[in-house]
Design an enzyme around this catalytic site. Structure first.
Site, PDB file in Angstrom:
ATOM      1  N   TYR A 163     -15.565  -1.838   6.633  1.00 33.24           N
ATOM      2  CA  TYR A 163     -14.207  -1.467   7.024  1.00 33.24           C
ATOM      3  C   TYR A 163     -13.896  -1.867   8.304  1.00 33.24           C
ATOM      4  O   TYR A 163     -12.847  -2.241   8.708  1.00 33.24           O
ATOM      5  CB  TYR A 163     -13.831   0.047   6.677  1.00 33.24           C
ATOM      6  CG  TYR A 163     -12.690   0.753   7.034  1.00 33.24           C
ATOM      7  CD1 TYR A 163     -11.437   0.370   6.408  1.00 33.24           C
ATOM      8  CD2 TYR A 163     -12.420   1.695   7.985  1.00 33.24           C
ATOM      9  CE1 TYR A 163      -9.990   0.910   6.825  1.00 33.24           C
ATOM     10  CE2 TYR A 163     -11.497   2.368   8.195  1.00 33.24           C
ATOM     11  CZ  TYR A 163     -10.308   1.800   7.736  1.00 33.24           C
ATOM     12  OH  TYR A 163      -8.882   2.407   8.070  1.00 33.24           O
ATOM     13  N   GLY A 190       0.711  -1.299   0.025  1.00 38.60           N
ATOM     14  CA  GLY A 190      -0.119  -0.086  -0.025  1.00 38.60           C
ATOM     15  C   GLY A 190       0.940   1.165   0.049  1.00 38.60           C
ATOM     16  O   GLY A 190       0.593   2.146   0.620  1.00 38.60           O
ATOM     17  N   ILE A 241      -6.258  10.963   9.664  1.00 34.87           N
ATOM     18  CA  ILE A 241      -4.905  11.402   9.527  1.00 34.87           C
ATOM     19  C   ILE A 241      -4.770  12.656   8.560  1.00 34.87           C
ATOM     20  O   ILE A 241      -5.479  12.418   7.646  1.00 34.87           O
ATOM     21  CB  ILE A 241      -3.924  10.267   9.157  1.00 34.87           C
ATOM     22  CG1 ILE A 241      -3.748   9.017  10.214  1.00 34.87           C
ATOM     23  CG2 ILE A 241      -2.518  10.935   8.923  1.00 34.87           C
ATOM     24  CD1 ILE A 241      -2.707   8.193  10.379  1.00 34.87           C
ATOM     25  N   ASP A 285      -0.044  -7.407  -6.440  1.00 38.17           N
ATOM     26  CA  ASP A 285      -1.320  -7.473  -5.684  1.00 38.17           C
ATOM     27  C   ASP A 285      -1.386  -8.240  -4.617  1.00 38.17           C
ATOM     28  O   ASP A 285      -1.095  -9.307  -4.464  1.00 38.17           O
ATOM     29  CB  ASP A 285      -2.468  -7.885  -6.674  1.00 38.17           C
ATOM     30  CG  ASP A 285      -3.921  -8.074  -6.109  1.00 38.17           C
ATOM     31  OD1 ASP A 285      -4.022  -8.054  -4.768  1.00 38.17           O
ATOM     32  OD2 ASP A 285      -4.692  -8.095  -6.975  1.00 38.17           O
TER      33      ASP A 285
HETATM   34  N1  SER Z   1      -9.352   7.673   8.021  1.00 41.72           N
HETATM   35  C1  SER Z   1      -9.994   6.623   7.998  1.00 41.72           C
HETATM   36  C2  SER Z   1     -11.309   6.582   7.293  1.00 41.72           C
HETATM   37  O1  SER Z   1     -11.728   7.548   7.458  1.00 41.72           O
HETATM   38  C3  SER Z   1      -9.971   5.814   9.352  1.00 41.72           C
HETATM   39  O2  SER Z   1      -9.352   4.891   9.639  1.00 41.72           O
HETATM   40  O3  SER Z   1     -11.856   5.651   6.762  1.00 41.72           O
END
Ligand code: SER
Length: 317
Positions: free
Chosen positions: A142, A9, A172, A51
Site C-alpha cells: 500500500y 471509491g 481517519i 471498475d
Molecule cells: N488508514 C490507512 C490504513 O491504515 C492509512 O492510510 O491503511
C-alpha cells in the site's frame, strides 16, 4: 465552466462522507459518485457503477458527464494490501494511471484529488514530527503505491500541466462508514466495541502512537485544498496533513471518561509491524502555511462526537 465532479471509491470510508459534503456544497447533480459493486441502498442519481481499473469505461464516464473534477479515492488499504499485495498494486496503480492518462489525453483537463497516506513513510523515515520532505521507503505494498502515486502526481503536473492535488492522510476516524482493511482501524473499532460490549481487544500495542484526524476535518480540508488558488499549491507530490497524535491507551482513557468501566486489553497482530514502520506524528506546517489548513477536532472532541453519534445510530438500528 459548469462544475461536474466524479468521485471514485464513493462507497469507501472517505467517499461515503465526501459525496454528501460535495453535494451539499455544489448541488446534487454536480456530483457523480462511482461505485464498484457495493452501491449504497440510499444512493441517489446521478451515479455510476464501474471498475476504475478499466480505462475505457472510466473514460466513457468522464466524457459522458463532462467531468471537470475527479476525487479519485479508489484504493486497497494497508492491512488488506498485505494479504494480497499483487491485487493492491493492480487496483491502486492501474486505476490512478487510468485517471492520469485519460486526463492527459483530453483538452479540458480535469482537476484531480488523489489521497496519499502516512503509509508512504517507512522504517527509515524520522518518526516524530515527520517533515514534509523526508525519506520515503515504505515496507507495505500500500505504501509503495502511495509513494509511486505521489511521484506520478508531481510528474503529471510538471510534464502535462494536470492540476492534481494530494494530502498524506493520517488515520481517519468516522462513525458513518467503517474503514476497510487499514492499520489505523482500531481507533474506530474501539468506539463500536466500547458502546456494545464495554471492552475491546486492541490489535496494536500500548504506546503505538499514530497521527489521526476526525472525518469532518478530513472532508473539509480536502475540499479546501481543491478550492485553493493554484498558485498556493507549492507541493505537488502530497501534503502532510494531521490533527492529533495518540496511542491506544490514551484513546481508551478518553472513552472511559464517558463510559466508565470500559476496559481494553492488547493482542497485537501483523498490523503492529505496519504501525511500527509509520510515523508517530507529522509536521503539516506546509499545508497550514500554503493553503491555510487548520484542524478543529482534538482528541476529546473526537471521542465525544464519536460516542454521541454512534450511540444514537446503534440505538436506532
Ligand atoms: N488508514 C490507512 C490504513 O491504515 C492509512 O492510510 O491503511
Amino acid at each position: 465552466m459548469e462544475r461536474k465532479i466524479l468521485v471514485t471509491g464513493a462507497a469507501g470510508q472517505i467517499g461515503s462522507e465526501l459525496v454528501p459534503a460535495l453535494r451539499k456544497r455544489y448541488g446534487k447533480d454536480a456530483v457523480v459518485p462511482m461505485y464498484h459493486h457495493s452501491v449504497p441502498k440510499n444512493a441517489e442519481k446521478p451515479f455510476e457503477i464501474a471498475d476504475a481499473t478499466e480505462k475505457e469505461t472510466l473514460a466513457g464516464i468522464i466524457r459522458e458527464h463532462g467531468i471537470t473534477e475527479i476525487y479519485h479515492l479508489v484504493g486497497i488499504l494497508s492491512a488488506k494490501g498485505e494479504q494480497d499485495p499483487a491485487l493492491a498494486y493492480r487496483v491502486n496503480m492501474s486505476s490512478l494511471m487510468n485517471v492520469l492518462d485519460y486526463a492527459k489525453e483530453i483538452e479540458k483537463k480535469p482537476k484531480i484529488f488523489w489521497p496519499s497516506s502516512i503509509a508512504a513513510f517507512g522504517p527509515t523515515t524520522p518518526r516524530d514530527s515527520t517533515p514534509q520532505h523526508t525519506v520515503l521507503e515504505p515496507s507495505t505494498m500500500y505504501g509503495i503505491t502511495k509513494v509511486a502515486g505521489e511521484l506520478l502526481a508531481n510528474y503529471y503536473f510538471k510534464r502535462y500541466g494536470i492540476d492534481i492535488r494530494s494530502v498524506r492522510y493520517p488515520g481517519i476516524i468516522s462513525w458513518r462508514t467503517p474503514p476497510g482493511g487499514g492499520t489505523t482501524d482500531y481507533a474506530v473499532e474501539i468506539f463500536h466495541e466500547a458502546i456494545k460490549h464495554r471492552k475491546y481487544t486492541c490489535f496494536l500495542q500500548k504506546g503505538t502512537y499514530l497521527p489521526m484526524m476526525y472525518m469532518d476535518d478530513a472532508v473539509r480540508g480536502t475540499i479546501e485544498l481543491m478550492e485553493a488558488e493554484p498558485s498556493k499549491i507549492k507541493v505537488r507530490t502530497s501534503y502532510n496533513l494531521t490533527a492529533v497524535s495518540f496511542e491506544p491507551s490514551e484513546l481508551a482513557e478518553e472513552i472511559r471518561k464517558q463510559i466508565p468501566g470500559f476496559t481494553m486489553d492488547y493482542k497485537p497482530d501483523f498490523r503492529q509491524q505496519i504501525a511500527d514502520s509509520w510515523t508517530r506524528s507529522m509536521d503539516d506546517s506546509a499545508a497550514r502555511k500554503d493553503w491555510g489548513w487548520k484542524h478543529k477536532f482534538g482528541l476529546p472532541e473526537i471521542a465525544k462526537e464519536m460516542l454521541v453519534n454512534l450511540q444514537r445510530e446503534l440505538k436506532s438500528s
